[in-house]
Design a protein around this motif. Structure first.
Motif, short mmCIF file in Angstrom:
data_model
loop_
_atom_site.label_atom_id
_atom_site.label_comp_id
_atom_site.label_asym_id
_atom_site.label_seq_id
_atom_site.Cartn_x
_atom_site.Cartn_y
_atom_site.Cartn_z
N GLU A 124 12.54 20.18 -18.68
CA GLU A 124 12.26 18.86 -18.13
C GLU A 124 11.24 18.10 -19.00
N MET A 125 10.33 18.85 -19.61
CA MET A 125 9.25 18.24 -20.39
C MET A 125 9.47 18.41 -21.90
N ALA A 126 10.70 18.60 -22.31
CA ALA A 126 11.00 18.92 -23.71
C ALA A 126 10.42 17.93 -24.70
N GLY A 130 2.77 18.83 -26.33
CA GLY A 130 2.22 20.08 -25.81
C GLY A 130 0.82 19.91 -25.24
N GLY A 131 0.03 19.03 -25.88
CA GLY A 131 -1.34 18.81 -25.43
C GLY A 131 -1.45 18.09 -24.11
N ASP A 132 -0.34 17.50 -23.66
CA ASP A 132 -0.35 16.78 -22.38
C ASP A 132 0.01 17.66 -21.19
N LEU A 133 0.37 18.90 -21.46
CA LEU A 133 0.73 19.83 -20.39
C LEU A 133 -0.53 20.39 -19.73
N SER A 134 -0.37 20.87 -18.51
CA SER A 134 -1.47 21.58 -17.84
C SER A 134 -1.68 22.92 -18.52
#
Length: 230
Positions: A124-126, A130-134
């Motif tokens: 979903e977040m492809a 990466g830095g915006d992920l929890s």
């Protein structure tokens, strides 16, 4: 599959790992436990070739790899998920996973959909950075990046540290699924959580002051708690 014999590792003149011997059999999940600072991460770095041992040997699938570089080890089938995740924050989720394929030396060119079945949120977040992920999502990404190369032996360094409970459960389920579906895939897991370790591991080693002080198929808190408590 993986065997360490009398391994000794030091930073400059400070010896961190002292005379450690351990085995990881095909299809086995082995958990390495101990307080912070006793040498667990150092041991994984030595296995991956990021640190050179002063003494002892490391064998993988019967081959002495003690002096082989990290690239050689990864292409032989050792995957590594470091403590702190170390994803590439400016690259997308998809690009981070794609980088994991470098470990195959070109043998695998596309991301297997199985990776997304383990962690559906990554699909979903492809295209998200990466830095915006929890923190928990970054941990899932780091594991996916290692798994995409289909390693035969996976080194997991504290994958549940600071992670929210629902993602800890996801990681637990992935380890169990790997055990069930991949008979020969081995995992060497560094973990602090007593309950998590017991839920996934087949064999346990406890490290204290750079040495193995306990090993066995059972983990009884009353026997080993003194080596795990702060």
């Amino acid at each position: 599959m993986l065997q360490l014999q009398q391994l000794e590792v030091a930073y400059d003149e400070s010896t961190v790992i002292r005379d450690i011997s351990l085995k990881v059999k095909p299809g086995q999940v082995v958990c390495l436990m101990g307080r912070n600072g006793v040498g667990k991460t150092t041991l994984l770095k030595a296995i991956m070739g990021l640190l050179s041992p002063k003494n002892g040997s490391i064998s993988y699938e019967g081959e002495d790899i003690t002096k082989k570089n990290p690239t050689y080890r990864s292409r032989k089938g050792i995957g590594y998920v470091p403590q702190g995740r170390e994803i590439f924050p400016m690259l997308s989720v998809y690009e981070n996973i794609l980088i994991g394929l470098e470990a195959t030396g070109g043998k695998i060119k596309e991301i297997d959909e199985t990776i997304y079945s383990y962690f559906p949120i990554l699909k979903e977040m492809a295209h998200r950075r990466g830095g915006d992920l929890s923190g928990g999502q970054q941990q899932q990404l780091a594991i996916a990046r290692a798994l995409v190369a289909k390693p035969a032996c996976i080194l997991l360094d504290e994958p549940t540290e600071g992670i929210q409970p629902n993602i800890v459960s996801d990681i637990q389920n992935v380890i169990r699924e790997i055990k069930e579906k991949n008979d020969n895939t081995s995992i060497l897991l560094v973990e602090q959580s007593f309950d998590f370790a017991k839920s996934v591991a087949d064999y346990f080693y406890i490290v204290d002051k750079g040495r193995i002080v306990y090993e066995g198929e059972e983990l009884v808190e009353s026997e080993v708690g003194r080596f795990l408590s702060v």
